[in-house]
Design a protein around this motif. Sequence first.
Motif, short mmCIF file in Angstrom:
data_model
loop_
_atom_site.label_atom_id
_atom_site.label_comp_id
_atom_site.label_asym_id
_atom_site.label_seq_id
_atom_site.Cartn_x
_atom_site.Cartn_y
_atom_site.Cartn_z
N PHE A 249 0.59 -1.15 -0.31
CA PHE A 249 -0.08 -0.09 -0.15
C PHE A 249 0.68 1.41 0.12
O PHE A 249 0.01 2.88 -0.17
CB PHE A 249 -0.96 -0.30 1.30
CG PHE A 249 -0.14 -0.52 2.46
CD1 PHE A 249 0.98 0.38 2.96
CD2 PHE A 249 -1.22 -0.99 3.04
CE1 PHE A 249 0.68 0.25 4.46
CE2 PHE A 249 0.05 -1.21 4.61
CZ PHE A 249 0.32 -0.67 5.15
N ASN A 250 2.25 1.34 0.13
CA ASN A 250 3.08 2.20 0.25
C ASN A 250 3.33 2.56 -1.49
O ASN A 250 2.38 1.62 -2.14
CB ASN A 250 4.48 2.25 0.67
CG ASN A 250 4.55 1.99 2.17
OD1 ASN A 250 3.58 2.02 3.13
ND2 ASN A 250 5.36 1.31 2.49
N ARG A 251 3.23 3.92 -1.88
CA ARG A 251 3.57 4.10 -2.66
C ARG A 251 4.70 5.23 -3.42
O ARG A 251 4.30 5.91 -4.28
CB ARG A 251 2.24 4.84 -3.67
CG ARG A 251 1.42 6.09 -2.52
CD ARG A 251 0.49 7.06 -3.22
NE ARG A 251 0.50 7.80 -1.90
CZ ARG A 251 -0.06 8.44 -2.51
NH1 ARG A 251 -0.83 9.05 -3.15
NH2 ARG A 251 -0.23 10.05 -1.25
N GLN B 15 0.14 2.26 -5.30
CA GLN B 15 0.10 1.11 -4.93
C GLN B 15 0.06 0.60 -5.64
O GLN B 15 -0.64 0.17 -6.37
CB GLN B 15 -1.50 1.43 -3.59
CG GLN B 15 -1.71 2.90 -2.88
CD GLN B 15 -2.41 2.24 -1.72
OE1 GLN B 15 -3.73 1.89 -2.25
NE2 GLN B 15 -2.42 3.07 -0.45
N GLY C 247 2.13 10.96 1.29
CA GLY C 247 2.74 11.28 0.01
C GLY C 247 3.84 10.84 -0.85
O GLY C 247 2.49 9.73 -0.64
N ASP C 248 4.36 11.08 -1.63
CA ASP C 248 5.15 9.67 -2.92
C ASP C 248 6.62 9.96 -1.90
O ASP C 248 7.76 9.95 -3.82
CB ASP C 248 4.09 10.48 -4.41
CG ASP C 248 5.04 11.72 -4.14
OD1 ASP C 248 6.30 12.26 -3.57
OD2 ASP C 248 4.14 12.19 -5.01
N ASN D 125 5.23 7.47 2.10
CA ASN D 125 4.42 7.90 0.83
C ASN D 125 3.43 6.74 1.19
O ASN D 125 2.51 6.13 0.29
CB ASN D 125 5.24 6.95 -0.19
CG ASN D 125 6.62 5.77 0.49
OD1 ASN D 125 5.48 5.07 0.77
ND2 ASN D 125 7.32 5.49 -0.34
N LEU D 126 2.81 7.55 2.12
CA LEU D 126 0.71 7.20 2.29
C LEU D 126 0.12 7.57 1.18
O LEU D 126 0.08 8.45 1.43
CB LEU D 126 0.72 7.19 3.81
CG LEU D 126 1.28 6.10 4.73
CD1 LEU D 126 1.33 6.77 6.34
CD2 LEU D 126 1.14 5.02 4.40
#
Lengths: 473, 473
Positions: free
Chosen positions: A415-417, A462, B318-319, B326-327
Amino acid sequence: MFELELSGPSEGNPFTDVELHAEFSDGQRPVRVGGFYDGDGIWRVRFMPDAEGAWTFATASNSPDLHGRTGRFTCGPAAAGSHGPVRVADRFHFAHADGTRYLPFGTTAYAWTHQVERLREATRRILAESGFNKVRMCLLPKSYQYNDNEPELFPFPGSVEDGWDTTRFDPAFFRRFEEEVLALRESGIEADVILCHPYDRWGFADLGAAADDRLVRYTVRRLAAFANVWWATANEYDLLGSKTEADWERLAAIVAEEDPFGHLRSIHNCGPFYDHSKPWITHVSAQRQDVYRTAEYTDQWRERWGKPVVVDECGYEGDIDWGWGNLTGEELLRRCWEGAVRGGYVQHGETYVNDAEELWWSKGGGLLGSSPERIAFLRAVVERSPTGVLDPLESDWDAPRGGVAGEYELIYFGFNRPRFRMIDLPEGGSFDVDVIDTWNMTVDRVAEDATGEIRVDLPARQYMAVRLTRASR
Amino acid sequence: MFELELSGPSEGNPFTDVELHAEFSDGQRPVRVGGFYDGDGIWRVRFMPDAEGAWTFATASNSPDLHGRTGRFTCGPAAAGSHGPVRVADRFHFAHADGTRYLPFGTTAYAWTHQVERLREATRRILAESGFNKVRMCLLPKSYQYNDNEPELFPFPGSVEDGWDTTRFDPAFFRRFEEEVLALRESGIEADVILCHPYDRWGFADLGAAADDRLVRYTVRRLAAFANVWWATANEYDLLGSKTEADWERLAAIVAEEDPFGHLRSIHNCGPFYDHSKPWITHVSAQRQDVYRTAEYTDQWRERWGKPVVVDECGYEGDIDWGWGNLTGEELLRRCWEGAVRGGYVQHGETYVNDAEELWWSKGGGLLGSSPERIAFLRAVVERSPTGVLDPLESDWDAPRGGVAGEYELIYFGFNRPRFRMIDLPEGGSFDVDVIDTWNMTVDRVAEDATGEIRVDLPARQYMAVRLTRASR
C-alpha cells in the motif's frame, strides 16, 4: 488409480464386522491398502501406483469371500497432464511426484459438493477456467450463516430426528464427493479435503471418538488413491471444543495409517495455531492472525516451523458483515503478494452477499470479485522464477523482497506508493528491470542490462513491484 | 507573559559568567524563574502567571547590576481565546489550564522556522487556516534528504569551518524561533518544540554534555513562558548514538528545573520506545512501529504507560522513496481514526516530492494532500463527544469501538467494508444512529430513538464508521 472390485458379504453390518486389506507389490516394495464396503455387496480396494510396470496384489480379510484374492496389473505411463500427487519440495515449497513444480494458488468453497447440481456444475466449470489449482472443501455438510439449506445426502443413514447410525455409512454420499474430487482432478485442481469442521447442526462435529475414527478411516480408504487429494484434518480445529489435542493426534494417525500414498496433511486454526512442528503435518495451513497482519508473518512462520506456509485464509474479498469477509480485491491481492515475496502461498476466497445466499466461499456457484485474474497474474510472475518459486531475500524494512538471490528478485511496495526508488542491483552481473503494476497487470521494462545503483521511477500508485532479472554474468 | 527587561553586564561572556534568577509571587506561592542574556547588555526574565491579581518579583544575581531588582504587576483576565498551557487531563487526554478541552490534531514541519520568510509566511498562514492545532518543530536546523539548504541563523556564533563557540548563543537565532512560536500562539497552535534531533551536518547533534546542558537551559529559559510550548526532549532519540539514557535523563531534569510552568514533556523514538514510565514524561509521543501496524496499538500503549498517547509519526501522506513517507491520504486518515477510537491522537504529516524540495514535513510552505480536511472532520466528530474525548470501549474483534460508553459510541470499520452490521445498542436508553463516511465526510442518520439489536446498512465502501448517540434514557 487402480480399483479392485470384489463381491463380498452384505449381511450384518459389513462396515464394522468385516475387515479387508490388500497388499500391492511391484516386486520390490509391498504396499498395504485398506478396502471399504461400497454397499450392495460390493467391496473395493483403491490403489495409486507410484511406478510404471507390473504390480501384483493379494487380499486378506476376516471374510472368506474377500480373503486371498490375488491378481496383477500393469501400470502404464502417466497420462498427459497427470503429474501425480503433490509433495513438499525444497523444504518450503511443493512439487508433483514427477518433479513438476506445483504452486498452490487455491480458493475455498467449503460446501460446494453439498449443493444442488446447478451450483456444482457452475463451480466445476469456474474452477476449471479460473486459474485456481486447489480448492478447500469440507467432507461434511456445513451449517452457518448463509448455509441454511439441507444437503441432499448425509454420510450416515438416519436423520437428526431419529438419530444417525454412525456405525454405517451411506455410500451415495461418498460417491458424490468422489465424483467431484475426480472432476477436479480432471481439471488439474487439488482437493484440500477438510475432514472435520465446527459448522454443524446435525451432530457431525461431536460424534465421539469411536465414530470419528470410523468416519476418518472409511473416508481415507475411499479417497487416498485419488492423486489430487490433500488432507486437512480440521478447519478451525480450535472451535471444535469437544476435541482435544489427543483426538487430533489420534485422527492424524489414522489418516497416516490408512493413506499409504503420503498425501499432504495439515490442520487449520481459527485462533491459536496447532503445533505445526508435529511430524505428521506437512505444511502450515494458516488463518489470519488479526485484522491488520497475516501474510506479513509468512517468512517468520517458515523460520518457525521449517515447512511450507500456505495461508489458507487471510480474509475474503467480499462485503459480508463478518470482519474476515469484507476485504476489497486490492487488499486481498496485496496479501497474496506479501505472502508470495515472503516465500509462501496466500490463497483466494470470496464472500459477496447476494439474495440467493450463494456465496462462493461456501457454496461455489459464481465468482464476482476483482482479485482472481490478478492472482493468476501473480502466479505467472512467480512461475517465471528460475527455480519456479520465490524465497524471502534480504529486504528493506518497508518493502519485502523475494525470489532467487542475484537471479530473479521481486520488491513489493504494497500500500506504499513511492515516486521512485534507488535500488542497488546485485553484484556480479547485469539486470533487466521491470516495473510491475500488480493491480493493472502491466509489466514495463525500465532498464536493460543495468548494473550498480539505479533510480527506478514509479508511478506513485499503490500495489507496485519492481522485478530484477539477471541479464548477464 | 510578563517580561522583565534589565540592563546588565555585557563584558566577558555573559552567557556563562552571569547568573540571573527572579522570584515571582502572588503572595502565596513563590515561583523561581531563570533569566537569560539577550545580547547588547539586555537581560530578560519571562514569567507566565497562572492566576489573576497582584504579583511581585525580586531578582537575584551574581552581577550587582542585576541583583535585588524588584517590582510588581497585575495579571488581568486571560485574553479572549487564550486558555493557558495544555496539561494532561483525565489521565489519557489533555486540557488547557482553564479547563478548556484540548484535542491534539497536529502536524509536523520540522525545520520550518529555519527557512526563508516566503516559506515561513506560507507556513504560518496555512497552519492558521488548516485546522491543525499543534506543530512539531525543531529548535535546531535540519540536515537530511530534501534538507540541504543552509539556514540563515545558527544558535551559536561561529561556523562549521571555524568551529562554534558553544559557550555563547546568537540571540537572533532564538528571537526568530520565538517570533514563530508567538505567531503560532496567536493562531491557537501549540508548538511542540524538539530540543535535540539527529539530522545534522553542523555538529549540533553531538555537542557534548556541557554544551547540550547550556543549550537546553538557555532555550527553556527563553521559551518556557510561552503558553503554547511543549517540550520534546528529542526526536528519534535512539538515532542520537552519542547520547545515553543518562544524558536524556539529565537533559529532562534541566527542562523540569528551568520550566516552572510545567509544560508537557515527551521524547520521541525511531525504533524502540524510551521508557515512558519515567515520571517526567507527561505523554507518549510514539512513532510508527512497523509498515503495517501502529495506530492499532494505541489502546495497548494507554494500558502500558497510563498516559495520553500521541502518535506523532505514524507515516506521512506523500510519495517519497522512504517507506514512512508515501502513504495515501486514505491510509493516513485510516490511521488517525484507528488511533482516535482507541483513545489516542494520531498526528498528520505530509511528504510529497516537488522540484523545489519544499516538503511540508520539514520546510512547511504548502499542503497538497487529501487528508487534512478529513482529519479536521474527524476532529469535529470527536468534539461532539459529551466528555469531549473518546476512550476505547469493548469492541468486536474486527472493528474498534470508542467514545463514551452508553452515550456516544463510534464503531470504525477501517479498510473493511461490510454491507451491513448487526449492532446491539447499549441498554438503558434509546439511540440515534448515524453512518459516517469518514472519507467523503458525510453523516447519514439511519435510525432515531432506536433500542435493542438493529441492522445498520452500510455502503460496502472502506473507511466507514457508525455512531450511536444517546437519544433518551
